[in-house]
Design a protein around this motif. Structure first.
Motif, mmCIF file in Angstrom:
data_model
loop_
_atom_site.group_PDB
_atom_site.id
_atom_site.type_symbol
_atom_site.label_atom_id
_atom_site.label_comp_id
_atom_site.label_asym_id
_atom_site.label_seq_id
_atom_site.Cartn_x
_atom_site.Cartn_y
_atom_site.Cartn_z
ATOM 1 N N GLU A 84 62.329 32.765 124.654
ATOM 2 C CA GLU A 84 61.930 33.900 123.808
ATOM 3 C C GLU A 84 60.413 33.985 123.871
ATOM 4 O O GLU A 84 59.751 32.989 124.187
ATOM 5 C CB GLU A 84 62.331 33.668 122.335
ATOM 6 C CG GLU A 84 63.805 33.463 122.076
ATOM 7 C CD GLU A 84 64.614 34.741 122.179
ATOM 8 O OE1 GLU A 84 64.021 35.825 122.361
ATOM 9 O OE2 GLU A 84 65.849 34.626 122.090
ATOM 10 N N VAL A 100 62.124 36.069 111.544
ATOM 11 C CA VAL A 100 62.874 34.821 111.659
ATOM 12 C C VAL A 100 61.978 33.594 111.467
ATOM 13 O O VAL A 100 62.355 32.644 110.794
ATOM 14 C CB VAL A 100 63.600 34.782 113.021
ATOM 15 C CG1 VAL A 100 64.240 33.427 113.268
ATOM 16 C CG2 VAL A 100 64.667 35.872 113.061
ATOM 17 N N ASN A 118 63.772 41.714 111.471
ATOM 18 C CA ASN A 118 64.175 40.396 110.983
ATOM 19 C C ASN A 118 63.066 39.378 111.264
ATOM 20 O O ASN A 118 62.825 39.001 112.408
ATOM 21 C CB ASN A 118 65.487 40.003 111.682
ATOM 22 C CG ASN A 118 66.110 38.743 111.103
ATOM 23 O OD1 ASN A 118 65.582 38.159 110.148
ATOM 24 N ND2 ASN A 118 67.225 38.318 111.665
ATOM 25 N N PHE A 162 62.707 39.505 115.218
ATOM 26 C CA PHE A 162 63.661 40.265 116.019
ATOM 27 C C PHE A 162 63.808 41.595 115.306
ATOM 28 O O PHE A 162 64.480 41.675 114.276
ATOM 29 C CB PHE A 162 65.017 39.561 116.104
ATOM 30 C CG PHE A 162 65.008 38.296 116.931
ATOM 31 C CD1 PHE A 162 64.906 38.359 118.318
ATOM 32 C CD2 PHE A 162 65.100 37.060 116.324
ATOM 33 C CE1 PHE A 162 64.908 37.199 119.081
ATOM 34 C CE2 PHE A 162 65.108 35.894 117.080
ATOM 35 C CZ PHE A 162 65.011 35.964 118.465
ATOM 36 N N PRO A 219 69.293 24.850 106.968
ATOM 37 C CA PRO A 219 70.503 25.654 106.930
ATOM 38 C C PRO A 219 70.613 26.574 108.140
ATOM 39 O O PRO A 219 69.611 26.880 108.784
ATOM 40 C CB PRO A 219 70.372 26.485 105.648
ATOM 41 C CG PRO A 219 69.140 26.043 104.975
ATOM 42 C CD PRO A 219 68.394 25.118 105.855
ATOM 43 N N SER A 220 71.811 26.996 108.413
ATOM 44 C CA SER A 220 72.056 27.944 109.491
ATOM 45 C C SER A 220 71.232 29.208 109.257
ATOM 46 O O SER A 220 71.146 29.688 108.128
ATOM 47 C CB SER A 220 73.555 28.254 109.498
ATOM 48 O OG SER A 220 73.841 29.133 110.518
ATOM 49 N N GLY A 221 70.616 29.693 110.306
ATOM 50 C CA GLY A 221 69.822 30.917 110.197
ATOM 51 C C GLY A 221 68.381 30.690 109.795
ATOM 52 O O GLY A 221 67.620 31.654 109.626
ATOM 53 N N SER A 222 67.969 29.422 109.658
ATOM 54 C CA SER A 222 66.594 29.180 109.209
ATOM 55 C C SER A 222 65.567 29.281 110.340
ATOM 56 O O SER A 222 64.371 29.219 110.091
ATOM 57 C CB SER A 222 66.490 27.825 108.502
ATOM 58 O OG SER A 222 66.979 26.790 109.313
ATOM 59 N N GLY A 223 66.040 29.419 111.594
ATOM 60 C CA GLY A 223 65.111 29.654 112.702
ATOM 61 C C GLY A 223 64.908 28.466 113.622
ATOM 62 O O GLY A 223 64.046 28.488 114.499
ATOM 63 N N LYS A 224 65.742 27.430 113.478
ATOM 64 C CA LYS A 224 65.564 26.201 114.263
ATOM 65 C C LYS A 224 65.762 26.455 115.765
ATOM 66 O O LYS A 224 64.939 26.067 116.583
ATOM 67 C CB LYS A 224 66.546 25.118 113.783
ATOM 68 C CG LYS A 224 66.453 24.841 112.294
ATOM 69 C CD LYS A 224 67.470 23.796 111.846
ATOM 70 C CE LYS A 224 68.925 24.142 112.075
ATOM 71 N NZ LYS A 224 69.427 25.297 111.297
ATOM 72 N N THR A 225 66.874 27.105 116.090
ATOM 73 C CA THR A 225 67.158 27.400 117.505
ATOM 74 C C THR A 225 66.079 28.300 118.095
ATOM 75 O O THR A 225 65.612 28.083 119.210
ATOM 76 C CB THR A 225 68.534 28.090 117.635
ATOM 77 O OG1 THR A 225 69.524 27.159 117.232
ATOM 78 C CG2 THR A 225 68.803 28.540 119.059
ATOM 79 N N THR A 226 65.695 29.299 117.339
ATOM 80 C CA THR A 226 64.656 30.222 117.816
ATOM 81 C C THR A 226 63.374 29.451 118.126
ATOM 82 O O THR A 226 62.720 29.704 119.140
ATOM 83 C CB THR A 226 64.393 31.305 116.745
ATOM 84 O OG1 THR A 226 65.620 32.014 116.525
ATOM 85 C CG2 THR A 226 63.311 32.271 117.185
HETATM 86 P P1 ADP Z 1 69.246 28.356 113.153
HETATM 87 O O1 ADP Z 1 69.120 27.696 114.492
HETATM 88 O O2 ADP Z 1 68.411 27.699 112.105
HETATM 89 O O3 ADP Z 1 70.665 28.506 112.710
HETATM 90 P P2 ADP Z 1 68.479 30.758 114.546
HETATM 91 O O4 ADP Z 1 67.143 30.525 115.143
HETATM 92 O O5 ADP Z 1 69.669 30.632 115.449
HETATM 93 O O6 ADP Z 1 68.646 29.825 113.276
HETATM 94 O O7 ADP Z 1 68.550 32.197 113.915
HETATM 95 C C1 ADP Z 1 67.627 32.657 112.964
HETATM 96 C C2 ADP Z 1 67.804 34.149 112.793
HETATM 97 O O8 ADP Z 1 67.390 34.812 113.980
HETATM 98 C C3 ADP Z 1 69.206 34.605 112.502
HETATM 99 O O9 ADP Z 1 69.129 35.589 111.502
HETATM 100 C C4 ADP Z 1 69.655 35.207 113.815
HETATM 101 O O10 ADP Z 1 70.569 36.230 113.605
HETATM 102 C C5 ADP Z 1 68.354 35.744 114.380
HETATM 103 N N1 ADP Z 1 68.343 35.804 115.848
HETATM 104 C C6 ADP Z 1 68.340 34.730 116.678
HETATM 105 N N2 ADP Z 1 68.312 35.125 117.963
HETATM 106 C C7 ADP Z 1 68.290 36.473 117.959
HETATM 107 C C8 ADP Z 1 68.247 37.471 118.987
HETATM 108 N N3 ADP Z 1 68.199 37.155 120.273
HETATM 109 N N4 ADP Z 1 68.226 38.772 118.585
HETATM 110 C C9 ADP Z 1 68.249 39.097 117.286
HETATM 111 N N5 ADP Z 1 68.290 38.210 116.280
HETATM 112 C C10 ADP Z 1 68.303 36.916 116.593
#
Ligand code: ADP
Length: 267
Positions: free
Chosen positions: A68, A33, A31, A28, A52-59
């Motif tokens: 995405e 990710v 960043n 992103f 951990p939070s922010g590791s990219g799981k949701t992405t």
């Molecule tokens: P997790 O699910 O492990 O907590 P995320 O996938 O939600 O991690 O997020 C990983 C990183 O990607 C974070 O730093 C978050 O801020 C960034 N991020 C996620 N979605 C977006 C987006 N749409 N635009 C910019 N940054 C994003």
């Protein structure tokens, strides 16, 4: 985005896998990710993604569901390259209708129960089968009622989301995803927004699905669920897969310091 990912063109998916992700990269802006994630999921397998939070799981889940677009790498679902198709040895972005068809093969349940507030539980479930799959209303309704029974909410068909508890809403959201008869179910921390006393009823439904052989990727911090229901646990940190294996192996005997640290924090 019409960006075509660069990956070794030689790679071919293994038909044994329902999901095959190869060198998945997602940025992103500046960043980075996801930094090259490889993951396979077989048909009927339940994989829990921890980290951990922010590791990219949701992405990563959102990439599989094409919410995405990839920066690099490739993902196949059911042997089909998602988002792109290969013609004459080159990758082309798929048409929107083709992407919609691919997305309908994947069901997703989110952290926040995002049901349509102006529709009853039943209508929430029948909406996509009627509108997207063009299924007859009567059939969609019969299937929705069966799904409501499956998630223990037969008596709530005519309730609106605001009249349901968070746990009930999340069970309707699961039924809604199942109504499209997806080959793969993605769960993104489905219990993390719930009051503690409502977590169990949602995990129970998910465990039943797992037992029935539903292919699932579950992002969760529920270690009990991971131990009981997962066939495999994948630990991610800072955009890479750190380690993966059988639940007891990863959760009780982690090999990597980062996994150990994470587990001491979540316990
Ligand atoms: P997790 O699910 O492990 O907590 P995320 O996938 O939600 O991690 O997020 C990983 C990183 O990607 C974070 O730093 C978050 O801020 C960034 N991020 C996620 N979605 C977006 C987006 N749409 N635009 C910019 N940054 C994003």
């Amino acid at each position: 985005m019409s960006h075509v990912p660069t990956v070794d063109a030689e790679h071919r998916p293994d038909s044994a896998h329902l999901v095959e992700a190869v060198n998945v990269i997602k940025h992103f802006g500046s960043n980075e990710v996801l930094k090259g994630v490889d993951l396979t999921v077989d048909k009927g397998e339940v994989v829990c993604l921890l980290g951990p939070s922010g590791s990219g799981k949701t992405t990563f889940l959102r990439l599989i569901n094409q919410m995405e677009t990839l920066t690099g790498g490739r993902i196949w679902v059911g042997g089909e390259l998602i988002g792109f198709e290969e013609r004459k040895g080159r990758l082309h972005v798929r048409h929107d209708s083709d992407i919609a068809r691919q997305r309908s093969r994947v069901g997703m349940v989110f952290q926040r129960f995002n049901l349509f507030p102006h529709m009853t539980a039943l209508e929430n479930i029948t909406e996509a089968p009627i509108r997207v799959k063009k299924i007859a209303r009567s059939q969609a309704k019969a299937e929705a009622l069966a799904l409501l029974e499956k998630v223990g909410l037969s008596d709530r068909a005519s309730y609106y989301p605001a009249q349901l508890s968070g746990g009930q809403q999340q069970r309707v959201a699961i039924a809604r995803a199942l109504a499209m008869k997806p080959e793969l179910m993605l769960f993104d921390e489905p219990t993390s927004a719930l009051d503690p006393e409502l977590v169990g009823e949602v995990l129970k439904v998910m465990k039943e699905l797992a037992t029935e052989g539903t292919t699932m990727i579950v992002v969760t911090h529920e270690m009990g669920f991971a131990r009981e229901a997962a066939d495999r646990v994948v630990f991610m940190d800072a955009g890479v897969v750190v380690e993966e294996g059988a639940p007891d192996q990863v959760l009780l005997h982690p090999r990597h310091e980062r996994t150990k640290l994470f587990l001491t924090r979540v316990k």
